[in-house]
Design a protein around this motif. Structure first.
Motif, PDB file in Angstrom:
ATOM      1  N   ASP A  31      71.526 -51.640  -4.082  1.00  0.00           N
ATOM      2  CA  ASP A  31      70.972 -51.013  -5.283  1.00  0.00           C
ATOM      3  C   ASP A  31      69.722 -51.726  -5.779  1.00  0.00           C
ATOM      4  N   LYS A  32      69.714 -53.055  -5.686  1.00  0.00           N
ATOM      5  CA  LYS A  32      68.665 -53.839  -6.319  1.00  0.00           C
ATOM      6  C   LYS A  32      67.536 -54.271  -5.384  1.00  0.00           C
ATOM      7  N   LEU A  33      67.828 -54.412  -4.084  1.00  0.00           N
ATOM      8  CA  LEU A  33      66.902 -55.127  -3.216  1.00  0.00           C
ATOM      9  C   LEU A  33      66.229 -54.257  -2.172  1.00  0.00           C
ATOM     10  N   GLY A  34      66.201 -52.955  -2.392  1.00  0.00           N
ATOM     11  CA  GLY A  34      65.609 -52.082  -1.381  1.00  0.00           C
ATOM     12  C   GLY A  34      64.171 -52.421  -1.050  1.00  0.00           C
ATOM     13  N   THR A  35      63.395 -52.840  -2.043  1.00  0.00           N
ATOM     14  CA  THR A  35      61.976 -53.121  -1.809  1.00  0.00           C
ATOM     15  C   THR A  35      61.753 -54.391  -1.014  1.00  0.00           C
ATOM     16  N   MET A  36      62.795 -55.195  -0.835  1.00  0.00           N
ATOM     17  CA  MET A  36      62.638 -56.424  -0.064  1.00  0.00           C
ATOM     18  C   MET A  36      62.736 -56.179   1.438  1.00  0.00           C
ATOM     19  N   LEU A  37      63.076 -54.957   1.812  1.00  0.00           N
ATOM     20  CA  LEU A  37      63.042 -54.580   3.217  1.00  0.00           C
ATOM     21  C   LEU A  37      61.780 -53.767   3.446  1.00  0.00           C
ATOM     22  N   GLY A  38      61.081 -54.034   4.518  1.00  0.00           N
ATOM     23  CA  GLY A  38      59.863 -53.276   4.769  1.00  0.00           C
ATOM     24  C   GLY A  38      58.824 -54.106   5.478  1.00  0.00           C
ATOM     25  N   LYS A  39      57.602 -54.063   4.990  1.00  0.00           N
ATOM     26  CA  LYS A  39      56.497 -54.710   5.695  1.00  0.00           C
ATOM     27  C   LYS A  39      56.521 -56.230   5.519  1.00  0.00           C
ATOM     28  N   THR A  40      56.096 -56.905   6.562  1.00  0.00           N
ATOM     29  CA  THR A  40      55.929 -58.351   6.523  1.00  0.00           C
ATOM     30  C   THR A  40      54.446 -58.661   6.620  1.00  0.00           C
ATOM     31  N   HIS A  41      53.973 -59.608   5.823  1.00  0.00           N
ATOM     32  CA  HIS A  41      52.545 -59.884   5.747  1.00  0.00           C
ATOM     33  C   HIS A  41      52.249 -61.322   6.159  1.00  0.00           C
ATOM     34  N   LYS A  42      51.202 -61.478   6.923  1.00  0.00           N
ATOM     35  CA  LYS A  42      50.776 -62.817   7.321  1.00  0.00           C
ATOM     36  C   LYS A  42      49.938 -63.427   6.203  1.00  0.00           C
ATOM     37  N   HIS A  43      50.320 -64.623   5.781  1.00  0.00           N
ATOM     38  CA  HIS A  43      49.581 -65.314   4.739  1.00  0.00           C
ATOM     39  C   HIS A  43      48.350 -66.000   5.324  1.00  0.00           C
ATOM     40  N   ARG A  44      47.531 -66.550   4.432  1.00  0.00           N
ATOM     41  CA  ARG A  44      46.234 -67.091   4.854  1.00  0.00           C
ATOM     42  C   ARG A  44      46.386 -68.210   5.884  1.00  0.00           C
ATOM     43  N   SER A  45      47.297 -69.133   5.659  1.00  0.00           N
ATOM     44  CA  SER A  45      47.473 -70.238   6.601  1.00  0.00           C
ATOM     45  C   SER A  45      47.983 -69.742   7.947  1.00  0.00           C
ATOM     46  N   THR A  46      48.831 -68.720   7.920  1.00  0.00           N
ATOM     47  CA  THR A  46      49.357 -68.151   9.171  1.00  0.00           C
ATOM     48  C   THR A  46      48.237 -67.539   9.988  1.00  0.00           C
ATOM     49  N   ILE A  47      47.336 -66.829   9.323  1.00  0.00           N
ATOM     50  CA  ILE A  47      46.203 -66.207  10.015  1.00  0.00           C
ATOM     51  C   ILE A  47      45.324 -67.278  10.654  1.00  0.00           C
ATOM     52  N   ALA A  48      45.045 -68.353   9.889  1.00  0.00           N
ATOM     53  CA  ALA A  48      44.176 -69.422  10.398  1.00  0.00           C
ATOM     54  C   ALA A  48      44.799 -70.105  11.609  1.00  0.00           C
ATOM     55  N   VAL A  49      46.082 -70.444  11.518  1.00  0.00           N
ATOM     56  CA  VAL A  49      46.759 -71.132  12.625  1.00  0.00           C
ATOM     57  C   VAL A  49      46.835 -70.227  13.849  1.00  0.00           C
ATOM     58  N   GLU A  50      47.114 -68.959  13.631  1.00  0.00           N
ATOM     59  CA  GLU A  50      47.200 -68.031  14.764  1.00  0.00           C
ATOM     60  C   GLU A  50      45.846 -67.888  15.457  1.00  0.00           C
ATOM     61  N   ASN A  51      44.779 -67.786  14.683  1.00  0.00           N
ATOM     62  CA  ASN A  51      43.446 -67.658  15.286  1.00  0.00           C
ATOM     63  C   ASN A  51      43.100 -68.876  16.133  1.00  0.00           C
ATOM     64  N   ILE A  52      43.502 -70.054  15.666  1.00  0.00           N
ATOM     65  CA  ILE A  52      43.227 -71.278  16.425  1.00  0.00           C
ATOM     66  C   ILE A  52      44.102 -71.344  17.675  1.00  0.00           C
ATOM     67  N   CYS A  53      45.375 -70.992  17.524  1.00  0.00           N
ATOM     68  CA  CYS A  53      46.279 -71.025  18.683  1.00  0.00           C
ATOM     69  C   CYS A  53      45.869 -70.011  19.744  1.00  0.00           C
ATOM     70  N   GLU A  54      45.395 -68.853  19.304  1.00  0.00           N
ATOM     71  CA  GLU A  54      44.985 -67.811  20.248  1.00  0.00           C
ATOM     72  C   GLU A  54      43.528 -67.970  20.681  1.00  0.00           C
ATOM     73  N   MET A  55      42.815 -68.946  20.091  1.00  0.00           N
ATOM     74  CA  MET A  55      41.422 -69.253  20.439  1.00  0.00           C
ATOM     75  C   MET A  55      40.518 -68.024  20.304  1.00  0.00           C
ATOM     76  N   ARG A  56      40.658 -67.320  19.200  1.00  0.00           N
ATOM     77  CA  ARG A  56      39.899 -66.095  18.979  1.00  0.00           C
ATOM     78  C   ARG A  56      38.479 -66.423  18.525  1.00  0.00           C
ATOM     79  N   PRO A  57      37.484 -65.816  19.125  1.00  0.00           N
ATOM     80  CA  PRO A  57      36.086 -66.089  18.724  1.00  0.00           C
ATOM     81  C   PRO A  57      35.785 -65.520  17.341  1.00  0.00           C
TER      82      PRO A  57
END
Length: 717
Positions: A610-636
């Motif tokens: 009843d209360k938590l329906g909105t907690m299921l759905g999309k997952t978002h990458k935060h700023r640090s996650t984006i930065a680390v992923e770009n470095i790990c994947e060596m994206r230009p």
């Protein structure tokens, strides 16, 4: 669509295992020749095999000298606490563990292991202990390197006071960090965001602070026994720390010449050092996952969870004769191991409703299996002999005996699941009372740019929520206003002022149904009287008024930083991670969850549906996650090009552009470190970059919950 985030596998380094091995080796009074870097040498493998070999060595040491005392200071106590319980300390021969600065009685026939920071105050106390012959021998272990002048002064002090014969050994351990989980550590620097952003700090203060961080990170590197590649943004605190750390590693003779253990030259870890100011939304934003919510809404520190439970009214009346009185509140204190607890390790990163569902399903399964075994024994007990006798030799006695033997394991699993049921219930009570899903959903929409082209609707939605006395407590509302202030394209300074003023006027005139200390109805007479949704005639308590004033100062501080362009606004601070390409899959998942809920005979799950329906759905990458992923994947054209590339094995900076023309080995292990405080939400989000071939370890100067971080912002105002 929801992306399932698997718990991180223990990387090849095994940071927690390596630190545990160093500490247990210390407690075993092992004789190491490599005093300067015993941690590095003994733990370069950092695997379970290394720990298994270490256990054999420890057993041999215990047989020769079984009992000892452990003397620590408050800082090193926090290092040991997540690694070893009291019973585990005892199994390592520690009969008594005491604080260094406490009153201690002489025990002259037992050796003592001192594990402390190498401060002048600590060394003076140790010298006094040695001169008094307080213990048989003193084995001195410092959490980090002791500077030569300090060591020489200590030596003079020990000699002059006649305590030299009591000193058995001196070691630098290089374990000056708190490892809360396999992939999570903290340098335990209190008020770290304030320290590094204090406008009144002198250049010497900053040099000292950055040097201490570099020394802490060097302990991590030495414990792992490897030389990482260091990446960081140019300028500011990250570059200062990165260059100091690079120099420390390069000048360390044993570490720099090592073969890196399992980390061969073509497969070294990458250490990404970042600044908290790159993303101030994440530490204040409401969370949706189990572990992050535990840290947010309950009292959670060093893997211990504390919360209040109202005792059943009938039980309280029967036991205490308190009929007619309010049921008493019992304080529960539970220790949970994020690595060894099967349920927690598997579900800590899951959305909260899924954790509730999994707990109910697993508990039903275990209870059914228990009932099945007990029915076979005919109520004869849980011993194999009793079960076989009761069975009268009929059927397969071996099968019955095997089933009964499995019962203790089953009951232990059931007990651990029931612990999580109580924690989930406590979290659910807070989440439902404060309408956390509404705050989470609106904050996520703001941070991901959903309102970028409709700022008027954004302001209307935020004012509607912060001005509603039945929604959230004071801190919930302040956190929403901060996310609004930091989200680009949804409001200017006057809009932020209008939203903050609407929140302030509503709280001062209508009060709040939920107090910021977590007590529902504590600020509202109507709510306290059971008026449901009260608060319309409430007034703020003294505590909540203090929370409001602190929150308004935090908002003012961030407005100043924003006006001076000292922090980025988060126009695309989060990216939506889509799996499967079906736009309706989010609603399909919610429908599926609700369908399963009808089949679960538990009120907790029904309440969650009843209360938590909105907690299921999309997952978002935060700023640090984006930065680390770009470095790990060596994206230009990303952080991989922008960030500095420092290699302690190479003099000077490395030109990343030149590396583009060369074959670079894939990143198998990354360490993301945040200067200025980290949080469980960020730790969980970074695991989106982890996979079967790559592990992500997260560290920070300290781990802070949202309310604590709000206080840090307010202190800087």
């Amino acid at each position: 669509t929801m992306v399932a985030i698997s718990p991180p596998t223990q990387g090849p380094s095994g940071l927690k295992a390596a630190q545990l091995s160093a500490v247990t080796n210390m407690l075993a009074l092992s004789n190491n020749n490599d005093t300067d870097n015993n941690n590095h040498k003994s733990n370069s493998g950092g695997s379970n095999n290394t720990y298994g070999q270490q256990q054999q060595q420890q057993q041999q040491q215990r047989d020769a000298n079984p009992w000892k005392l452990l003397i620590y200071d408050k800082h090193t106590r926090s290092i040991i606490s997540p690694l070893l319980s009291v019973s585990q300390l005892r199994s390592n021969g520690v009969t008594l563990h005491l604080l260094l600065n406490s009153d201690r009685e002489p025990i002259p026939d037992v050796p003592a292991v001192y594990f402390v920071q190498p401060t002048q105050e600590n060394l003076s106390i140790i010298a006094r202990d040695c001169s008094r012959n307080l213990y048989e021998r003193a084995h001195l272990h410092f959490s980090t390197r002791i500077d030569r002048p300090v060591m020489e002064e200590f030596a003079r002090l020990v000699v002059n006071t006649g305590g030299l014969s009591a000193v058995a050994s001196v070691h630098d351990q290089f374990v000056d960090f708190v490892c809360l989980e396999n992939n999570l550590f903290s340098l335990n620097v209190p008020q770290s965001y304030c320290v590094y952003n204090n406008p009144g700090a002198t250049e010497q203060d900053m040099e000292l602070a950055m040097g201490n961080i570099a020394t802490g990170l060097f302990s991590v590197v030495a414990t792992l026994g490897c030389v990482p590649v260091i990446r960081c943004p140019r300028g500011g605190a990250p570059e200062m720390v990165a260059r100091k750390l690079c120099k420390l590693i390069a000048e360390h003779p044993t570490l720099i010449r090592s073969k890196d253990g399992l980390h061969k030259s073509h497969n070294r870890p990458v250490l990404v050092i970042m600044d908290r100011n790159m993303d101030l939304i994440t530490p204040v934003q409401h969370a949706s996952t189990y572990q992050a919510l535990v840290d947010d809404v309950l009292d959670h520190k060093a893997n211990r969870v504390e919360f209040n439970v109202k005792q059943d009214a009938n039980t309280a009346a029967a036991t205490a004769g308190s009929r007619g009185r309010a049921p008493p509140v019992v304080r529960k204190k539970l220790d949970i191991d994020p690595d060894m607890d099967p349920f927690y390790s598997q579900h800590k990163f899951n959305p909260f409703p899924e954790a509730i569902e999994s707990n109910g399903a697993e508990l039903q399964e275990v209870s059914a299996r228990e009932q099945q075994i007990r029915s076979k024994t005919g109520g004869a007990g849980t011993t194999v002999a009793a079960a076989v006798v009761s069975h009268h030799g009929g059927g397969d006695s071996n099968e019955l005996a095997t089933a009964v033997e499995s019962l203790p394991v089953l009951l232990d699993r059931k007990k651990k699941l029931e612990v999580h049921t109580s924690i989930l219930q406590a979290v659910m009570n807070e989440v439902a009372a404060r309408d956390v899903p509404q705050f989470y959903e609106l904050e996520t929409s703001l941070a991901t740019g959903s309102y970028k082209n409709d700022p008027s609707s954004a302001k209307k939605e935020v004012i509607g929520l912060v001005a509603d006395p039945s929604k959230g407590n004071v801190n919930d509302k302040v956190r929403l206003v901060i996310v609004y202030a930091l989200s680009n394209g949804v409001g200017n300074t006057s809009d932020i002022d209008e939203v903050a003023q609407a929140m302030k006027e509503s709280l001062e005139t209508k009060g709040s149904t939920i107090s910021a200390d977590g007590a529902a109805g504590s600020t509202s007479t109507a709510a306290a009287a059971g008026g449901g949704g009260g608060g319309s005639h409430g007034t703020l308590s003294k505590e909540d008024r203090a929370f409001l004033e602190s929150g308004l100062r935090a908002i003012d501080y961030l407005k100043k930083l924003r006006s001076m362009h000292m922090i980025p606004t988060m126009s695309s601070m989060m990216q939506t991670e889509v799996s499967g390409g079906n736009a309706s899959s989010g609603s399909d998942m919610l429908s599926s969850f609700m369908a399963r809920a009808t089949n679960q005979a538990t009120g907790l799950l029904a309440k969650a549906t009843d209360k938590l329906g909105t907690m299921l759905g999309k997952t978002h990458k935060h700023r640090s996650t984006i930065a680390v992923e770009n470095i790990c994947e060596m994206r230009p054209n990303t952080e991989d090009d922008e960030y500095l590339y420092l290699d302690p094995r190479v003099k000077g900076d490395v030109d990343v552009a030149a590396l583009r023309n060369a074959a670079r080995a894939p990143v198998r292990e990354a360490i993301a470190f945040m200067i200025g405080g980290g949080c469980y939400g960020e730790y969980q989000n970074l695991q989106m970059v982890a996979n079967d071939r790559r592990s992500i370890t997260y560290g920070s100067t300290e781990i802070v919950d949202p309310s604590t971080f709000l206080n840090h912002l307010a202190n800087l105002a």
